[in-house]
Write a protein that holds these residues in place. Structure first.
Motif, short mmCIF file in Angstrom:
data_model
loop_
_atom_site.label_atom_id
_atom_site.label_comp_id
_atom_site.label_asym_id
_atom_site.label_seq_id
_atom_site.Cartn_x
_atom_site.Cartn_y
_atom_site.Cartn_z
N VAL A 103 -4.86 -5.36 -5.10
CA VAL A 103 -4.98 -4.69 -3.81
C VAL A 103 -5.54 -5.69 -2.80
CG1 VAL A 103 -6.05 -2.78 -2.54
CG2 VAL A 103 -5.32 -2.46 -4.91
N LEU A 104 -4.82 -5.92 -1.71
CA LEU A 104 -5.19 -6.94 -0.74
C LEU A 104 -5.26 -6.34 0.66
CD1 LEU A 104 -2.98 -9.87 -2.08
CD2 LEU A 104 -5.39 -9.41 -2.56
N GLY A 105 -6.44 -6.43 1.26
CA GLY A 105 -6.66 -5.88 2.59
C GLY A 105 -7.56 -4.66 2.53
N SER A 106 -8.54 -4.61 3.44
CA SER A 106 -9.44 -3.45 3.46
C SER A 106 -8.67 -2.17 3.78
CB SER A 106 -10.55 -3.67 4.49
OG SER A 106 -10.02 -3.92 5.78
N ASP A 107 -7.63 -2.27 4.61
CA ASP A 107 -6.83 -1.09 4.92
C ASP A 107 -6.10 -0.58 3.68
OD1 ASP A 107 -5.18 -3.34 4.86
OD2 ASP A 107 -3.86 -2.62 6.47
N SER A 108 -5.61 -1.52 2.86
CA SER A 108 -4.94 -1.13 1.63
C SER A 108 -5.91 -0.45 0.67
CB SER A 108 -4.30 -2.35 0.96
OG SER A 108 -3.65 -1.99 -0.24
N TYR A 109 -7.09 -1.05 0.49
CA TYR A 109 -8.08 -0.47 -0.42
C TYR A 109 -8.46 0.95 0.01
CZ TYR A 109 -12.32 0.26 -3.09
OH TYR A 109 -13.26 0.80 -3.94
N GLN A 110 -8.71 1.13 1.30
CA GLN A 110 -9.11 2.45 1.79
C GLN A 110 -8.00 3.48 1.63
OE1 GLN A 110 -10.34 1.56 5.81
NE2 GLN A 110 -12.07 0.31 5.12
N ALA A 111 -6.76 3.09 1.94
CA ALA A 111 -5.65 4.02 1.83
C ALA A 111 -5.36 4.39 0.38
CB ALA A 111 -4.40 3.42 2.48
N VAL A 112 -5.40 3.38 -0.51
CA VAL A 112 -5.09 3.63 -1.91
C VAL A 112 -6.16 4.51 -2.56
CG1 VAL A 112 -4.91 2.54 -4.18
CG2 VAL A 112 -3.67 1.59 -2.24
N THR A 113 -7.41 4.17 -2.36
CA THR A 113 -8.48 4.97 -2.99
C THR A 113 -8.50 6.39 -2.43
OG1 THR A 113 -10.08 4.05 -1.40
CG2 THR A 113 -9.92 2.99 -3.57
N SER A 114 -8.25 6.55 -1.14
CA SER A 114 -8.20 7.89 -0.55
C SER A 114 -7.05 8.70 -1.14
CB SER A 114 -8.04 7.78 0.96
OG SER A 114 -7.90 9.06 1.55
N ALA A 115 -5.88 8.07 -1.29
CA ALA A 115 -4.72 8.77 -1.85
C ALA A 115 -4.97 9.19 -3.29
CB ALA A 115 -3.48 7.88 -1.77
N LEU A 116 -5.58 8.32 -4.09
CA LEU A 116 -5.84 8.64 -5.49
C LEU A 116 -6.88 9.75 -5.61
CD1 LEU A 116 -5.83 5.06 -7.05
CD2 LEU A 116 -4.02 6.77 -7.15
N VAL A 144 0.85 -1.20 0.00
CA VAL A 144 0.00 0.00 0.00
C VAL A 144 0.88 1.25 0.00
CG1 VAL A 144 -0.15 -0.09 2.53
CG2 VAL A 144 -1.85 1.20 1.24
N ALA A 145 2.10 1.11 0.54
CA ALA A 145 3.04 2.24 0.58
C ALA A 145 3.57 2.61 -0.80
CB ALA A 145 4.21 1.91 1.51
N ILE A 175 4.57 -11.74 -21.89
CA ILE A 175 4.94 -11.63 -20.47
C ILE A 175 3.98 -10.65 -19.81
CG2 ILE A 175 6.76 -11.04 -18.83
CD1 ILE A 175 8.77 -11.60 -21.12
N GLU A 176 3.35 -11.08 -18.72
CA GLU A 176 2.40 -10.23 -18.01
C GLU A 176 2.97 -9.83 -16.64
OE1 GLU A 176 -2.00 -11.27 -19.30
OE2 GLU A 176 -1.01 -13.02 -18.42
N VAL A 177 2.44 -8.74 -16.10
CA VAL A 177 2.96 -8.16 -14.86
C VAL A 177 1.82 -7.95 -13.87
CG1 VAL A 177 4.02 -6.11 -13.83
CG2 VAL A 177 4.91 -7.02 -15.99
N THR A 178 2.07 -8.31 -12.62
CA THR A 178 1.14 -8.02 -11.54
C THR A 178 1.91 -7.39 -10.39
OG1 THR A 178 -0.41 -9.81 -12.08
CG2 THR A 178 -0.42 -9.00 -9.82
N ILE A 179 1.40 -6.26 -9.91
CA ILE A 179 1.97 -5.57 -8.75
C ILE A 179 1.04 -5.81 -7.57
CG2 ILE A 179 2.83 -3.39 -7.84
CD1 ILE A 179 2.77 -2.34 -10.77
N VAL A 180 1.54 -6.43 -6.52
CA VAL A 180 0.72 -6.78 -5.36
C VAL A 180 0.81 -5.67 -4.32
CG1 VAL A 180 0.28 -8.52 -3.59
CG2 VAL A 180 1.16 -9.21 -5.84
N GLU A 181 -0.37 -5.22 -3.85
CA GLU A 181 -0.46 -4.08 -2.93
C GLU A 181 -1.07 -4.51 -1.60
OE1 GLU A 181 0.85 -1.60 -4.40
OE2 GLU A 181 0.29 -1.58 -6.53
N PRO A 182 -0.36 -5.28 -0.78
CA PRO A 182 -0.93 -5.67 0.52
C PRO A 182 -0.89 -4.52 1.52
CG PRO A 182 1.28 -6.54 0.32
CD PRO A 182 0.97 -5.85 -0.99
N GLY A 183 -1.84 -4.52 2.44
CA GLY A 183 -1.78 -3.61 3.57
C GLY A 183 -0.98 -4.25 4.68
N GLY A 184 -1.27 -3.88 5.91
CA GLY A 184 -0.57 -4.48 7.04
C GLY A 184 -0.92 -5.94 7.18
N ALA A 185 0.06 -6.77 7.47
CA ALA A 185 -0.17 -8.21 7.60
C ALA A 185 0.60 -8.76 8.79
CB ALA A 185 0.24 -8.93 6.33
#
Length: 277
Positions: free
Chosen positions: A243-256, A137-138, A172-182
């Motif tokens: 995007v993985l984790g409710s904290d990650s989703y909330q932080a990312v959408t708020s930042a955008l 998420v960072a 070749i495909e790319v995935t960026i994983v965005e976990p929150g706190g774990a």
């Protein structure tokens, strides 16, 4: 369930170990790297030849290519390359030593870049594959006291997003994983906090000093996070961001949203700097 072969950096702890454990348990093959030899002997003893282990510190950039080349030679086709090795460095930018700054960038950013660059010739030769970057998420939001950690994650996000466009013609495909706190070792062995300067006491940057406590609450389940990363391998097309984790989703959408709110009112003034036709 399709069986795959994976290359994963940093499998001795955290997401890397959990990914490896689940993959081996379901019958996939894994080539994993560790900084501490012997740290995954239990998995090696349990899974034998389906688990290839290489010794690698990703700050040793020339060594990365050597290990990747040997892994492809040993396992043949590798379907997914996971750049996972990394750690968190926290503290105000002024509080960090030069050595800490350099090591953070070398590990989280350059280590990932060189892992991907080493794998690309092999993936092109075999006609495709998946590159998975364990970001955070960072990588999409920013907070005081984490400037260098953000620099490493924002840097790798830009690299991977552009790379996705570069390598698409090769399958070749790319995935960026965005976990929150774990609930991993991140808040213990994989997290470093700078020695505080008195000048920053009581400022927003000082909040990260709480990370020195092992009781910082986090909500993410590493078992579920790893399972979602594995499941994403069978998604077509690959999700560019996971995007993985409710904290990650909330932080990312708020930042955008905040970023758009700052930028959209500037549409007219932005155009005023265009060259006269």
């Amino acid at each position: 369930m399709t069986s795959h072969t994976w290359f994963i950096t940093g499998v001795n702890s955290g997401f890397g170990r959990e990914l490896t454990r689940q993959l081996l348990e379901r019958g996939d093959r894994v080539a994993g790297t560790v900084r501490r030899e012997g740290s995954v002997d239990d998995l090696k003893a349990q899974y034998g030849d389906t688990f290839w282990v290489g010794h690698l510190d990703v700050t040793d950039l020339p060594r990365i290519r050597e290990v990747v080349d040997v892994a492809f030679a040993a396992l043949g086709r590798i379907d997914a390359v996971v750049a996972n090795a990394g750690y968190g460095l926290f503290g105000a930018a002024e509080e960090l030593t030069d050595e800490q700054v350099q090591h953070q960038i070398a590990t989280n950013l350059l280590g990932s870049i060189q892992t991907v660059r080493a794998a690309l010739p092999h993936l092109r030769a075999q006609g495709g594959g998946r590159l998975i970057q364990i970001s955070s998420v960072a990588g999409l939001s920013a907070h005081a006291g984490a400037s260098l950690y953000h620099a490493s994650k924002w840097g790798v996000e830009g690299f991977m997003e552009a790379l996705a466009q570069e390598v698409a013609p090769f399958g070749i495909e790319v995935t960026i994983v965005e976990p929150g706190g774990a609930r991993t070792e991140f808040t213990r062995g994989s997290l470093q906090v700078a020695e505080p300067l008195a000048a920053y006491a009581g400022t927003p940057a000082a909040m990260v000093q709480a990370f020195k406590q092992t009781s910082v609450p986090v909500s993410g389940d590493p078992t579920k996070i790893a399972a979602r990363v594995i499941a994403s391998m069978d998604q077509k097309p690959a999700p560019l961001r996971l995007v993985l984790g409710s904290d990650s989703y909330q932080a990312v959408t708020s930042a955008l949203r905040n970023r758009l709110a700052q930028i959209e009112p500037q549409q007219d003034t932005a155009a005023q700097t265009d060259a006269d036709s």
